[in-house]
Design an enzyme around this catalytic site. Structure first.
Site, PDB file in Angstrom:
ATOM      1  N   ASN A 138       5.785  -0.385   4.116  1.00 20.42           N
ATOM      2  CA  ASN A 138       4.469   0.121   3.701  1.00 20.42           C
ATOM      3  C   ASN A 138       3.690   0.473   4.956  1.00 20.42           C
ATOM      4  O   ASN A 138       3.884  -0.138   6.010  1.00 20.42           O
ATOM      5  CB  ASN A 138       3.720  -0.970   2.931  1.00 20.42           C
TER       6      ASN A 138
ATOM      7  N   HIS B 297      -0.318   0.886   6.301  1.00 23.80           N
ATOM      8  CA  HIS B 297      -1.684   0.515   5.934  1.00 23.80           C
ATOM      9  C   HIS B 297      -2.608   0.866   7.098  1.00 23.80           C
ATOM     10  O   HIS B 297      -2.264   0.618   8.257  1.00 23.80           O
ATOM     11  CB  HIS B 297      -1.750  -0.979   5.603  1.00 23.80           C
TER      12      HIS B 297
ATOM     13  N   SER C  19      -0.781  -0.034  10.655  1.00 26.74           N
ATOM     14  CA  SER C  19       0.395  -0.916  10.742  1.00 26.74           C
ATOM     15  C   SER C  19       1.466  -0.455   9.772  1.00 26.74           C
ATOM     16  O   SER C  19       1.156  -0.005   8.661  1.00 26.74           O
ATOM     17  CB  SER C  19       0.021  -2.358  10.337  1.00 26.74           C
TER      18      SER C  19
ATOM     19  N   ASP D   1      -0.226  -5.511   1.081  1.00 26.15           N
ATOM     20  CA  ASP D   1      -0.396  -5.224   2.515  1.00 26.15           C
ATOM     21  C   ASP D   1       0.007  -6.408   3.399  1.00 26.15           C
ATOM     22  O   ASP D   1      -0.566  -6.624   4.470  1.00 26.15           O
ATOM     23  CB  ASP D   1      -1.853  -4.789   2.811  1.00 26.15           C
TER      24      ASP D   1
HETATM   25  C1  GAR Z   1      -2.950   6.236   4.183  1.00 28.58           C
HETATM   26  O1  GAR Z   1      -4.064   6.106   5.029  1.00 28.58           O
HETATM   27  C2  GAR Z   1      -2.222   4.912   4.032  1.00 28.58           C
HETATM   28  O2  GAR Z   1      -2.232   4.143   5.211  1.00 28.58           O
HETATM   29  C3  GAR Z   1      -3.038   4.248   2.946  1.00 28.58           C
HETATM   30  O3  GAR Z   1      -3.287   5.272   2.024  1.00 28.58           O
HETATM   31  C4  GAR Z   1      -3.393   6.506   2.731  1.00 28.58           C
HETATM   32  C5  GAR Z   1      -2.484   7.506   2.061  1.00 28.58           C
HETATM   33  O4  GAR Z   1      -2.659   8.789   2.605  1.00 28.58           O
HETATM   34  N1  GAR Z   1      -2.337   3.138   2.367  1.00 28.58           N
HETATM   35  C6  GAR Z   1      -2.930   2.006   1.970  1.00 28.58           C
HETATM   36  O5  GAR Z   1      -4.139   1.836   2.031  1.00 28.58           O
HETATM   37  C7  GAR Z   1      -1.994   0.942   1.454  1.00 28.58           C
HETATM   38  N2  GAR Z   1      -2.695  -0.272   1.217  1.00 28.58           N
HETATM   39  P1  GAR Z   1      -1.573   9.909   2.350  1.00 28.58           P
HETATM   40  O6  GAR Z   1      -1.394   9.996   0.836  1.00 28.58           O
HETATM   41  O7  GAR Z   1      -2.203  11.154   2.895  1.00 28.58           O
HETATM   42  O8  GAR Z   1      -0.305   9.516   3.049  1.00 28.58           O
END
Ligand code: GAR
Length: 216
Positions: A106, A108, A135, A144
């Site tokens: 994952n 985050h 991360s 997470d």
């Molecule tokens: C990213 O910033 C990712 O790190 C976050 O969602 C966004 C997705 O963007 N993930 C989380 O918050 C997981 N807990 P994307 O759809 O443009 O890749």
């Protein structure tokens, strides 16, 4: 290594992984992308790249168990070896997580274990921390949480808004995720206890953390 990407929204990390996999020297390929949200803008990214895509709408399932079972079957039928959550905003059942133990990653947008969950950048700014980041970690049952493979540290600037900070963090996520997947695909990221040990050449030892130049 055969990757299955799970996403729910914009899909920019999916795009970064698609770009990385386009390099013939990259040690992984995307065999399927699965989206749980039929309205996600990232679907267009997958379609444009011509990667196999399945939309599995969680709303059409009676329970988390049945939804996760459909995910599991689809991933296995595609021959997936490593699942990569890329903005996948569904909580997975313990059964699913344990069946992909140390085979699911994952990303985050914080320096875990700080600021798990939603609205990360708002909370980072409210807390007044001076350094944020992103991360990549192996997935565990808690959201997470799990052994950290790679991180990027990003200075918070005085005039940052949640949007400006998110933009800088996201640009670094797009470098970090392919780097972390490479470490796993090359067998250089080994879980020992609940820590990740990075093996290999001296350059790779520097890889798990990178700090971009100011302003990036
Ligand atoms: C990213 O910033 C990712 O790190 C976050 O969602 C966004 C997705 O963007 N993930 C989380 O918050 C997981 N807990 P994307 O759809 O443009 O890749």
């Amino acid at each position: 290594m055969k990757l299955g990407i799970l996403f729910s929204g914009r899909g920019s990390n999916l795009g970064a992984l698609i770009d990385a996999c386009a390099d013939p020297d990259y040690p992984a390929e995307i065999v399927i992308a699965i989206c749980n949200n039929p309205n996600a803008s990232g679907i267009a990214t997958a379609e444009k790249a011509g990667i196999p895509l399945q939309i599995i709408n969680h709303r059409e399932f009676e329970s988390r168990d049945t939804f996760d079972a459909a995910l599991d079957v689809t991933l296995k039928e595609a021959g997936v070896e490593l699942v990569c959550n890329a903005g996948f905003m569904r909580i997975l059942t313990d059964g699913f997580v344990s069946s992909w133990h140390n085979r699911q990653l994952n990303i985050h947008p914080s320096l875990l274990p700080a600021f798990k969950g939603l609205h990360v950048h708002e909370r980072v700014l409210t807390a007044g921390v001076r350094i944020s980041g992103a991360s990549v970690h192996f997935v565990r049952a808690e959201m997470d949480e799990g052994p950290i493979i790679a991180q990027v540290a990003i200075p918070v600037e005085l005039d940052d808004t949640p949007e400006s900070l998110a933009e800088r963090v996201l640009a670094c996520e797009h470098e970090l995720y392919p780097m972390a997947v490479r470490l796993v695909a090359e067998g250089k990221a080994r879980v020992q206890g609940e820590r990740v040990i990075i093996e290999g050449d001296p350059d790779m030892k520097a890889a798990p953390l990178f700090i971009p130049p100011l302003g990036k």
